[in-house]
Write a protein that holds these residues in place. Structure first.
Motif, PDB file in Angstrom:
ATOM      1  N   LEU B 166       4.628   5.158  -2.320  1.00 48.99           N
ATOM      2  CA  LEU B 166       4.150   4.362  -3.168  1.00 48.99           C
ATOM      3  C   LEU B 166       5.262   3.232  -3.908  1.00 48.99           C
ATOM      4  CD1 LEU B 166       1.687   6.756  -4.922  1.00 48.99           C
ATOM      5  CD2 LEU B 166       1.088   4.808  -3.728  1.00 48.99           C
ATOM      6  N   ALA B 168       7.960   2.007  -2.394  1.00 51.73           N
ATOM      7  CA  ALA B 168       8.158   0.874  -1.419  1.00 51.73           C
ATOM      8  C   ALA B 168       6.981   0.140  -1.179  1.00 51.73           C
ATOM      9  CB  ALA B 168       8.294   1.572   0.020  1.00 51.73           C
ATOM     10  N   GLY B 169       5.466   0.653  -1.304  1.00 57.90           N
ATOM     11  CA  GLY B 169       4.386  -0.239  -1.283  1.00 57.90           C
ATOM     12  C   GLY B 169       4.546  -1.248  -2.433  1.00 57.90           C
ATOM     13  N   MET B 170       4.760  -0.764  -3.708  1.00 52.28           N
ATOM     14  CA  MET B 170       4.694  -1.692  -4.877  1.00 52.28           C
ATOM     15  C   MET B 170       5.758  -2.697  -4.627  1.00 52.28           C
ATOM     16  SD  MET B 170       3.180  -2.496  -7.368  1.00 52.28           S
ATOM     17  CE  MET B 170       1.875  -1.462  -7.820  1.00 52.28           C
ATOM     18  N   SER B 172       6.834  -3.966  -2.164  1.00 50.15           N
ATOM     19  CA  SER B 172       6.454  -5.039  -0.954  1.00 50.15           C
ATOM     20  C   SER B 172       5.297  -5.832  -1.806  1.00 50.15           C
ATOM     21  CB  SER B 172       5.895  -4.152   0.134  1.00 50.15           C
ATOM     22  OG  SER B 172       5.468  -4.913   1.183  1.00 50.15           O
ATOM     23  N   ILE B 173       4.496  -5.406  -2.379  1.00 51.26           N
ATOM     24  CA  ILE B 173       3.241  -6.147  -3.173  1.00 51.26           C
ATOM     25  C   ILE B 173       3.927  -6.989  -4.150  1.00 51.26           C
ATOM     26  CG2 ILE B 173       1.343  -5.611  -4.740  1.00 51.26           C
ATOM     27  CD1 ILE B 173       0.775  -2.890  -3.391  1.00 51.26           C
ATOM     28  N   ALA B 176       5.124  -9.649  -2.126  1.00 48.87           N
ATOM     29  CA  ALA B 176       3.917 -10.684  -1.377  1.00 48.87           C
ATOM     30  C   ALA B 176       3.367 -11.573  -2.588  1.00 48.87           C
ATOM     31  CB  ALA B 176       2.991  -9.650  -0.734  1.00 48.87           C
ATOM     32  N   SER B 177       3.246 -10.907  -3.800  1.00 47.17           N
ATOM     33  CA  SER B 177       2.675 -11.605  -4.790  1.00 47.17           C
ATOM     34  C   SER B 177       3.282 -13.046  -5.177  1.00 47.17           C
ATOM     35  CB  SER B 177       2.465 -10.893  -6.238  1.00 47.17           C
ATOM     36  OG  SER B 177       1.940  -9.704  -5.883  1.00 47.17           O
TER      37      SER B 177
END
Ligand SMILES: [Cu+2]
Lengths: 375, 510
Positions: B166, B168-170, B172-173, B176-177
Motif C-alpha cells: 500500500l 509503494a502504491g501510494m 506511485s499514485i 502519477a498525480s
C-alpha cells in the motif's frame, strides 16, 4: 440511469454511497444492539463498498493495462506498471486498504476487546481506506468531467459535489465522538469542524467552478444525514450486550446534521463577489467566514437541540445509546462546561479561526489542482 | 532467617496464569481466590432445580465467556442466560438473553457463549424452565483482563506485506498525480513534470514513513494502556523468626505491585471468620499441609506462630477478600528451620500424607491417623479426569469402625474445604461444596444485589449461619475442573466432632 454517464462511474459512486450507509448502519448497530460478528450486515455493506470500488477500478485498469487498443489508454496514468485513470488507482487503493483493515480490526478485537471507540488504529486504517474510496470516486468523476462538456459536464459536476458531501460525512464521522452535541458549546468542537469542513467546501468550489458549490455539498451532506436520522429509527433493535443503561427498542441514528449549510451559503456568496482575489486572500476570508458564521448558527441551534423541544422524530434528540448512563450530561441535555475565562475563549476563538484559514487554504490549493485533472 | 520469593519460570507459569481480578473496579470486583484456575464453579438452586454452573470468563475484556449449565436431576426444557453487572443501573435492564443449547448426547447439559463488555463485577443470570416450573439463579463472575495477545507470525507478516504494498502504491499514485494527471489525453509528460514527480514521490515516501512510524507508536501506546489493565496479583513476602520458646513465628507482608487504584490493602474482610486463609504446603513433595489463619497487625501485615512442621521449603498460598468483593491469592516460598511447634489453634489444621511423586496415578482412599478413612467415590478408570471438564469430586468419610461417619460437623461454616494444587504449583484453587466463589464475596453480593435474583448457593452448603454442631452427611462433594493436564494434589479438610482432619489425594488429569 443516464446513458451519458458510464457504468464504472456509477459503480464508483455506489461504492462511495454504500460505504457511508454501511459505516452509519454499523455505528447504529453498535449503539443499539451492541454485539456483532465479522459478518454482520453493516460489515457486509462496508465490504461490498470495497468490492464495488475494486470492480469500478478494475474495469478501467485491466483494459488499459493489457489491451493496447483500449480507449482508456489515452487518458491513463501509470502506477506500479499498471495503466488507468488516476481515480481508478485511488479507488482501488482505498478498497484494498479497507479490506486490509478487516483482519487487523478482527485481531484488535480479539486482543484488546470490542469496538469501544471509533478512533482505534484499525479503524483509522479503515477510515483512510474509506476516504480514498470517496477521493477516488471524486477524481474518477472529475477526470471524466474535465474531458467532457455540455449537459454531461453539468451532470458530472453535480455528482462530484455529491461525493464532496460524502467526504464531509466521512471526515465528521471519524471525529463523531468529539463532535456530539454535548461539545457544541466548547471551542474544541468548533476547532474540529473548522479544521475539517472548509477544506472540502473550498476544494469543491475551486475544482467544480460551479456557483453554489459549497451549498450543494452541504445540502448533500445534510440530506444524507437526515435520511439516516429519519430512516434508521424505523427499524427495531434490542441490546444484546450488557451493561444496558438506557432502554433501546430501535436503531439509534446519528445526530441532527450540523448547520454547515449556513456558512456554505455565505462562502458561496463571498466567492461569487471576489473572483479576482488571490488564494491567500480567499483562504483568510473563507476561513474567518466559515468559523464565524458556523459558530453563530450552531451555538444557539445546539441549545435548541438540548431542549425538550428537540426530543422528537424530526430532530432526533431523544435517541440515546443503550450504554448511555442515565445520569450523564448527555442524557440530561447538558453541555460539557465551556471555556472558563475570557482569555481561554479568545484563545479558543483564535485557534478556530486559524484552523479555518489553514483548512481553507489547503482546500483551495487542492481544488486548483483537481480542476486541472484530465485523466 | 531467609525468605525467598517464588519466581516461577515462564514455562511453568504462562501469562494467563494469574488470578482473576478487575481492571476497572468501579463498583467492586468479584474474583475467586485461585491461581491459574480462573473458571467459576457454582452450585445452587434455580427454583426447584439444583444446577451446577461453570463459567469460563474471557481473558480479554470485552470478550466471550463460555457458560456450561448442568442439571443432573432434571430434563430442562429451556435455559437462558444473560450477563449483567452485579450492581447499579446495568443490573436492572438486562440485554436480550441468550438461549443455551443442549449438548448433543447429554440432556442434562446446556452451554452458551456470552459477551462481557466491561471489566468489573458481573453476574450471569440463569433462567430455567422445566417440568416443575421456572427458576432463576444468579452466578457472580469477575470479568477481568488477564493478558494481552501478541499477533500470530503469519498474520503479522501478511499485514506487513500488505502495508508495504500500500505504501509503494501510494507513492506511485502521488508520482502519477504530479506527472500525468493534468496532461491532456494522449500527451506525454515532459522532463520538468518527471522531475517534479520524483520530488513528490520522495516527499510522499518520507511522509508515509512518518505516518507508519507514528501509527506504530500509537499502537504501542494503546497496547501498553491495555497492558496496565491486565491483572497483577498482590506480592507476598514471608520471613520467619524463632522465639525464646523455640516456636517459629511466620511474618507475612502483602504489597501491591500497582494495578487498579481501587485495590487497597486496608479493606480486607473476613471470609469464614478469618481475614486470611493460608495454605502452607511442603514442596516439592506436598506431603505436609497446614491450613492456618494468620492475624493482621497493620494493614497487609500478618503473623502466625507455626505448628510443628518438618524443616524445608514450603509454598505459601494466602487467600484474602477485599471489601469490594475481590478475592485474591498471593503466593511465595519460605524455608523453615527445625523448630518446636506451637500446635494448631482454633480453625487451624495440620495434616501429613504421602509424597505426591509417590502417587504417579490417582489415589482412591486415605487412611486417617485415628483409623478412619476418606474414600474418593466415583471417577473410576472408565471415566478418567479430563482437563477443563467440570466434575463432582465426591468423598465419603468413614469412621474407624469402617462405617460412614455420623459426626461430620461444619468446619468454618462448610461441610468441607478442598485445595487443588498442581505438582508444578502453577494451579491452586480453594473450593467449597458450593463451588469456587468465596463465602465473603457471596455475602457481599447478597447484601448488594439489586437485581432481585438470589445468589444463594445450595441451601445444604449455606455458609456462616451454620456454626451449629448438627451432624452433616458423611459425603462431601466439590465441583471443580482441573484447568490443565497433569498431576494434582487434592487436600480435603473437614471436621469430625471437634477435630479437624486433613485427607490427601492425588489425581492424574488427562
Ligand atoms: Cu474454605
Amino acid at each position: 440511469m443516464n446513458p451519458g454517464i458510464p457504468l464504472y462511474l456509477w459503480c464508483a459512486l455506489a461504492a462511495s454511497t454504500t460505504v457511508q450507509i454501511g459505516v452509519h448502519w454499523d455505528i447504529a448497530w453498535h449503539r443499539s444492539i451492541g454485539r456483532d460478528t465479522f459478518w454482520s450486515p453493516p460489515h457486509l455493506a462496508i465490504y461490498l463498498a470495497a468490492v464495488l470500488a475494486a470492480v469500478a477500478a478494475a474495469s478501467q485498469i485491466l483494459g488499459a493495462t493489457f489491451r493496447r487498443s483500449s480507449p482508456v489508454r489515452a487518458h491513463a496514468v501509470q502506477v506500479l506498471g499498471f495503466r488507468g485513470p488516476l481515480g481508478a488507482f485511488i479507488t482501488a487503493w482505498g478498497g484494498i486498504t479497507m479490506l486490509a483493515s478487516a483482519p487487523f480490526d478482527d485481531w484488535w478485537h480479539n486482543a484488546y476487546g470490542l469496538d469501544v471507540k471509533i478512533l482505534s488504529p484499525p479503524h483509522v486504517v479503515l477510515a483512510i481506506g474509506i476516504l480514498c474510496i470517496h477521493l477516488g470516486a471524486a477524481i474518477f468523476v472529475l477526470g471524466a468531467r474535465n474531458r467532457a462538456d455540455g449537459e454531461l459536464r453539468r451532470r458530472l459536476t453535480l455528482l462530484f459535489l455529491y461525493v464532496q458531501g460524502m467526504i464531509v460525512m466521512a471526515l465528521l464521522t471519524m471525529f463523531m465522538e468529539k463532535t456530539i452535541r454535548i461539545f457544541m458549546h466548547r471551542a474544541s468542537f468548533y476547532a474540529y469542524v473548522s479544521a475539517l469542513v472548509p477544506l472540502v467546501f473550498c476544494a469543491a468550489g475551486r475544482a467544480s467552478g460551479r456557483r453554489w458549490a459549497a451549498t450543494l455539498t452541504a445540502l448533500f451532506y445534510s440530506a444524507f444525514l437526515l435520511g439516516l436520522l429519519w430512516i434508521l429509527p424505523l427499524f427495531p433493535a434490542q441490546p444484546k450486550l450488557g451493561p444496558v443503561l438506557f432502554p433501546v427498542t430501535q436503531f439509534i441514528p446519528p445526530e441532527f446534521p450540523l448547520l454547515l449549510i449556513v456558512p456554505a451559503l455565505v462562502m458561496d456568496l463571498l466567492w461569487s463577489r471576489t473572483p479576482d482575489w488571490s488564494r491567500g486572500q480567499k483562504a483568510v476570508a473563507s476561513g474567518i467566514v466559515f468559523a464565524t458564521v458556523f459558530f453563530i448558527a450552531q451555538w444557539p441551534f445546539a441549545t435548541f437541540l438540548m431542549s425538550p423541544a428537540a426530543r422528537n422524530y424530526f430532530f432526533g434528540a431523544m435517541y440515546f445509546d443503550f450504554n448511555t448512563p442515565v445520569a450523564s450530561s448527555y442524557a440530561h441535555g447538558l453541555f460539557l462546561p465551556y471555556e472558563v475565562s475570557a482569555a481561554a475563549f479568545v484563545a479558543g476563538a483564535a485557534r478556530v479561526g486559524a484552523l479555518g484559514m489553514a483548512s481553507a487554504w489547503v482546500g483551495l490549493a487542492w481544488g486548483d489542482w483537481m480542476r486541472r485533472i484530465r485523466r | 532467617m531467609r525468605a525467598r520469593s517464588f519466581k516461577p519460570r515462564p514455562a511453568a507459569l504462562p501469562a494467563a496464569l494469574v488470578l482473576i481480578a478487575t481492571a476497572l473496579l468501579v463498583d467492586g470486583g468479584v474474583a475467586s481466590a485461585h491461581l491459574g484456575s480462573p473458571d467459576v464453579f457454582f452450585e445452587g438452586n434455580a427454583g426447584p432445580y439444583p444446577l451446577l454452573v461453570t463459567i469460563r470468563p474471557p481473558e480479554v475484556i470485552p470478550g466471550v465467556a463460555v457458560v456450561d449449565v448442568q442439571a443432573p436431576d432434571d430434563q430442562l426444557g429451556l435455559v437462558t442466560l444473560v450477563p449483567t453487572p452485579l450492581r447499579g443501573p446495568g443490573a436492572v435492564l438486562p440485554p436480550t438473553a441468550d438461549v443455551a443449547h443442549a449438548e448433543v448426547g447429554d440432556p442434562h447439559r446446556f452451554s452458551a457463549k456470552l459477551w462481557f463488555m466491561a471489566s468489573g463485577s458481573w453476574q450471569v443470570r440463569v433462567h430455567v424452565d422445566g417440568p416443575r416450573g421456572a427458576g432463576d439463579l444468579a452466578v457472580p463472575v469477575p470479568a477481568l483482563a488477564l493478558r494481552t495477545k501478541t499477533m500470530q507470525r503469519g498474520l503479522g507478516l501478511g499485514l506487513a506485506a500488505l502495508l508495504a504494498f500500500l505504501v509503494a502504491g501510494m507513492i506511485s499514485i502521488v508520482g502519477a498525480s504530479v506527472r500525468d494527471a493534468a496532461l491532456e489525453p494522449g500527451q506525454q509528460a515532459d522532463g520538468q513534470r518527471r522531475r517534479r514527480s520524483r520530488v513528490a514521490q520522495t516527499v510522499a515516501a518520507a511522509v508515509l514513513t512518518a505516518l507508519v512510524l507514528g501509527g506504530a507508536t500509537w499502537w504501542g501506546d494503546e497496547a501498553s494502556g491495555y497492558g496496565q489493565n491486565v491483572y497483577k496479583p498482590l506480592a507476598l513476602q514471608a520471613s520467619t523468626a524463632v522465639g525464646g520458646d523455640g516456636v517459629i513465628t511466620l511474618s507475612l507482608t502483602l504489597t501491591d505491585p500497582g494495578w487498579a487504584k481501587s485495590r487497597r490493602l486496608d479493606d480486607l474482610v473476613p471470609d469464614h471468620d478469618h481475614l486470611m486463609h493460608l495454605y502452607v504446603v511442603r514442596v516439592p513433595a506436598m506431603d505436609v499441609v497446614a491450613h492456618l489463619h494468620p492475624d493482621q497487625g497493620q494493614p497487609g501485615k500478618f503473623q502466625r506462630a507455626l505448628p510443628a512442621l518438618p524443616p524445608g521449603d514450603y509454598q505459601l498460598f494466602a487467600d484474602i477478600v477485599h471489601q469490594t468483593g475481590l478475592a485474591e491469592t498471593a503466593t511465595t516460598i519460605v524455608t523453615l528451620p527445625a523448630a518446636k511447634g506451637g500446635g494448631p489453634i482454633g480453625d487451624d489444621a495440620l495434616g501429613t500424607g504421602r509424597a505426591l511423586a509417590a502417587d504417579a496415578a490417582t489415589t482412591r482412599a486415605f487412611r486417617m491417623p485415628d483409623g478412619g478413612q476418606v474414600v474418593w467415590l466415583g471417577g473410576d478408570s472408565a471415566d478418567p479426569l479430563r482437563a477443563g471438564r467440570t466434575t463432582w469430586f465426591r468423598f465419603r468419610v468413614d469412621g474407624a469402625d469402617g462405617k460412614p461417619a455420623t459426626d461430620v460437623t461444619p468446619y468454618m461454616g462448610m461441610a468441607g474445604h478442598a485445595a487443588f494444587i498442581k505438582d508444578d504449583r502453577s494451579v491452586f484453587a480453594h473450593i467449597h461444596p458450593s463451588g469456587s466463589v468465596s463465602m465473603a464475596t457471596l455475602a457481599l453480593i447478597e447484601s448488594g444485589n439489586g437485581s432481585g435474583v438470589s445468589a444463594d448457593p445450595h441451601a445444604a452448603h449455606k455458609g456462616h449461619a451454620g456454626h451449629h454442631a448438627a451432624a452433616l452427611p458423611p459425603e462431601i462433594a466439590f465441583p471443580y475442573a482441573c484447568p490443565k493436564p497433569g498431576l494434582y494434589r487434592i487436600v480435603v479438610q473437614f471436621k469430625r466432632g471437634d477435630v479437624i482432619q486433613t485427607a490427601f489425594f492425588s489425581a492424574r488429569v488427562d
